[in-house]
Design an enzyme around this catalytic site. Structure first.
Site, PDB file in Angstrom:
ATOM      1  N   GLU A 166      45.431  42.380  40.095  1.00 28.97           N
ATOM      2  CA  GLU A 166      44.763  41.349  40.886  1.00 28.97           C
ATOM      3  C   GLU A 166      45.015  39.920  40.400  1.00 28.97           C
ATOM      4  O   GLU A 166      44.118  39.252  39.884  1.00 28.97           O
ATOM      5  CB  GLU A 166      43.256  41.614  40.947  1.00 28.97           C
ATOM      6  CG  GLU A 166      42.930  42.970  41.551  1.00 28.97           C
ATOM      7  CD  GLU A 166      41.447  43.145  41.855  1.00 28.97           C
ATOM      8  OE1 GLU A 166      40.619  42.401  41.317  1.00 28.97           O
ATOM      9  OE2 GLU A 166      41.123  44.046  42.648  1.00 28.97           O
ATOM     10  N   GLU A 350      42.698  50.843  44.198  1.00 27.80           N
ATOM     11  CA  GLU A 350      41.238  50.742  44.052  1.00 27.80           C
ATOM     12  C   GLU A 350      40.593  50.696  45.426  1.00 27.80           C
ATOM     13  O   GLU A 350      41.051  49.969  46.315  1.00 27.80           O
ATOM     14  CB  GLU A 350      40.800  49.464  43.315  1.00 27.80           C
ATOM     15  CG  GLU A 350      41.040  49.467  41.833  1.00 27.80           C
ATOM     16  CD  GLU A 350      40.575  48.168  41.168  1.00 27.80           C
ATOM     17  OE1 GLU A 350      39.635  47.516  41.659  1.00 27.80           O
ATOM     18  OE2 GLU A 350      41.186  47.817  40.146  1.00 27.80           O
TER      19      GLU A 350
END
Ligand code: PNW
Length: 441
Positions: A166, A350
C-alpha cells in the site's frame, strides 16, 4: 455460508494475511526501533495510546498461528518481514531476526502453506526515519539492500514476493493526512514520498531480478471514490481523490505516467528530474496485489488543493465506519485488467471487516456475510475474464490496527490480549468448511 470451493478455478489460492508490526511484538530479538514505535509513543497519535510492543506475541506463538492457518485448510499465508527486525539500524543485518523468518518459512512449508512474502508493511527502522525516511531519495538504495538481504535468506523457499504494501498509505496517509507514522501534514514531504516509494520499488525489483528472483509483485490499495452530492466541485473532489489514490501508482508502474489530475497539486513538489525515474519504476511485474475494503464519498472543500472532504455514506458499515460494498471489488478488478494490467495475474491480497465482538466473541455471522459477498464479487470478475489467481482474508488474527490501536477486530481468530489465547471464530470455521471440499491444486 461461503460459496463452494468448486465455484473457483483449480489452483485458485485461498489464504489469510498478517503484517509483522501488527502481530509479532517489537523491540526484542535484536530488533531495532521502527518509526511506528516512536509514532505510537507520542500521546494522541493512537486511539488507545497503544503500540505494537506486544501485539499478539506472534514472535513466540508463531507455531500456534501457522497451525491455525493449516487447520482452516488455507493453502497460502501472506506475511511480512520487519525491516527493523532484519536490520536494526536499517543497514546491517541482524542474524537473529533473519533466523526467525527462516524458521517461520520452514514452518509454512511443513504445513503445506505457500509463503507469500511482503518486504515492507510499514515498520521503517527509526535510524532511517531519522535520515528523512521516505522523503529521502536514498531510501531507494536502502530498500533494495534490505530486499536483497531477505531474498538471500528466504528467496529459495518463498512462493511470491511483494515489495511494498500500500504505497498510498506509506506516502499520502502518512505524510499528507498525518494518520500514520511519521505523522506529517506536508504536501512537499508527501509528494516526494509519492515518488520515492515507487523509485524504491523499481530499484528493489531490478536488484531482485538480477539475483534471479521470481514471482515479484506489489500490493496496492483501492477505494471507490464517489461524489457525495451533485455539486460539480464534488465530482471534481472525487476525481482528484481517485487520481491520487487509485491511479497514481498503477499508472506509473505500468508505464502510463502519473495522472494529470494528481500532478496538478503534486507535480510542483516532486524532486527535480523525476521524469528520468519513470523507466526504472515501470519494471515488469509478475503479479499485482489488490487490497479492497470500501468506497469513499467525497465533497468539495473550499481551500487548499485537493479541495476534498470525506463524507460518511448511507450504506451499512463495519466497526471501522467503512461502508460495505462488495460490488466495488468486482468493479476494480475489471477496471484494473481493462485499463492497466491486461492479463497479468491478480491476487486479492486483503479484504476483510472489523466487527465489534458480542458476548460470544467467536460468533461473527456478519463477517461471514461480508466474506461471502466479496467472494461472489471475485467470482463475478473471474466470469468476466479477469485473471484472478487468489484471495487472502485480512486478517488471520485480531491485531494492532495502527492508529486505531487494539479496538477494531479484523480476525478470523479472536485474540485475548491478556492471556494471548486464540479462539477461532465462526468465520474461521466457515472457511474450514469451504476449503475442506478438497484442494483444487
Ligand atoms: C490496510 N485508508 O490498511 C493494511 O494493509 C493493513 O495493515 C490494515 O490492518 C488493514 O488495511 C485494515 O485497515 C489501510 O485510510 C489503512 O484508506 C488505512 C486505509 C487503507 C488501508
Amino acid at each position: 455460508m461461503l460459496p463452494p470451493r468448486s465455484d473457483f478455478p483449480a489452483g485458485f489460492v485461498f489464504g489469510a494475511a498478517t503484517a509483522a508490526y501488527q502481530i509479532e511484538g517489537a523491540g526484542f530479538g535484536g530488533a531495532g526501533p521502527s518509526h511506528w514505535d516512536s509514532f505510537a509513543a507520542t500521546p494522541g497519535n493512537i486511539a488507545d495510546d497503544s503500540s505494537g510492543a506486544r501485539a499478539c506475541d506472534h514472535y513466540h506463538l508463531w507455531e500456534t498461528d501457522l497451525d491455525l492457518m493449516r487447520n482452516a485448510g488455507f493453502g497460502a499465508y501472506r506475511f511480512s518481514t520487519s525491516w527493523a527486525r532484519v536490520m536494526p539500524d536499517g543497514r546491517r543485518p541482524n542474524p537473529e531476526g533473519l533466523d526467525f523468518y527462516d524458521r517461520l518459512v520452514d514452518g509454512m512449508l511443513a504445513r503445506g502453506l505457500a509463503p507469500f512474502l511482503t518486504l515492507y508493511h510499514w515498520d521503517l527502522p527509526a535510524a532511517l526515519a531519522d535520515r528523512g525516511g521516505w522523503r529521502n531519495r536514498d531510501i531507494a538504495g536502502w530498500f533494495a539492500d534490505y530486499a536483497l538481504a531477505v531474498h538471500a535468506r528466504l528467496g529459495d523457499r518463498v512462493a511470491s514476493t511483494a515489495t511494498l504494501n500500500e504505497p498510498w498509505c506509506i506516502a499520502w496517509l502518512s505524510h499528507f493526512l498525518g494518520h500514520h507514522a511519521p505523522g506529517l501534514r506536508d504536501i512537499r514531504a508527501a509528494s516526494r514520498a509519492m515518488h520515492h516509494v515507487l523509485l524504491a520499488h523499481g530499484t528493489a525489483m531490478a536488484a531482485l531480478r538480477a539475483e534471479g528472483a521470481q514471482d515479484l509483485g506489489i500490493v496496492l490499495n483501492f477505494e471507490t471514490a464517489h461524489p457525495a452530492d451533485d455539486i460539480p466541485g464534488s465530482a471534481e473532489a472525487a476525481a482528484t481523490h481517485d487520481a491520487i489514490y487509485n491511479q497514481w501508482f498503477i499508472r506509473a508502474l505500468t508505464g502510463q505516467g502519473y495522472p494529470q489530475a494528481a500532478l496538478a497539486g503534486i507535480g510542483p513538489h516532486l524532486p527535480q528530474g523525476w521524469q528520468d525515474d519513470m523507466g526504472l519504476i515501470a519494471q515488469p511485474l509478475d503479479w499485482l496485489g489488490v487490497n479492497y475494503y470500501t468506497r469513499g464519498l467525497h465533497a468539495h472543500a473550499p481551500g487548499l488543493w485537493p479541495n476534498d472532504r470525506s463524507v460518511a455514506g448511507p450504506l451499512p458499515k463495519t466497526q471501522m465506519g467503512w461502508e460495505i460494498r462488495p460490488e466495488g471489488l468486482a468493479e476494480f478488478l475489471l477496471r484494473l485488467s481493462r485499463d492497466h494490467v491486461g492479463d497479468l495475474p491478480i491476487f486479492v491480497t486483503e479484504n476483510g471487516m472489523a466487527l465489534e465482538p458480542g458476548a460470544d466473541v467467536t460468533a461473527d455471522p456478519a463477517r461471514i456475510d461480508f466474506i461471502a459477498g466479496h467472494l461472489r464479487a471475485a467470482r463475478e470478475a473471474l466470469a468476466q475474464g479477469v485473471n484472478l489467481r487468489g484471495f487472502f482474508y485480512w486478517s488471520l488474527l485480531d491485531n494492532y490496527e495502527w492508529a486505531f490501536g487494539y479496538g477494531p477486530r479484523f480476525g478470523l481468530v479472536h485474540v485475548d490480549y491478556d492471556s494471548m489465547a486464540r479462539s477461532p471464530k465462526a468465520s474461521w470455521h466457515a472457511f474450514r468448511q469451504m476449503l475442506a471440499q478438497g484442494r483444487a491444486d
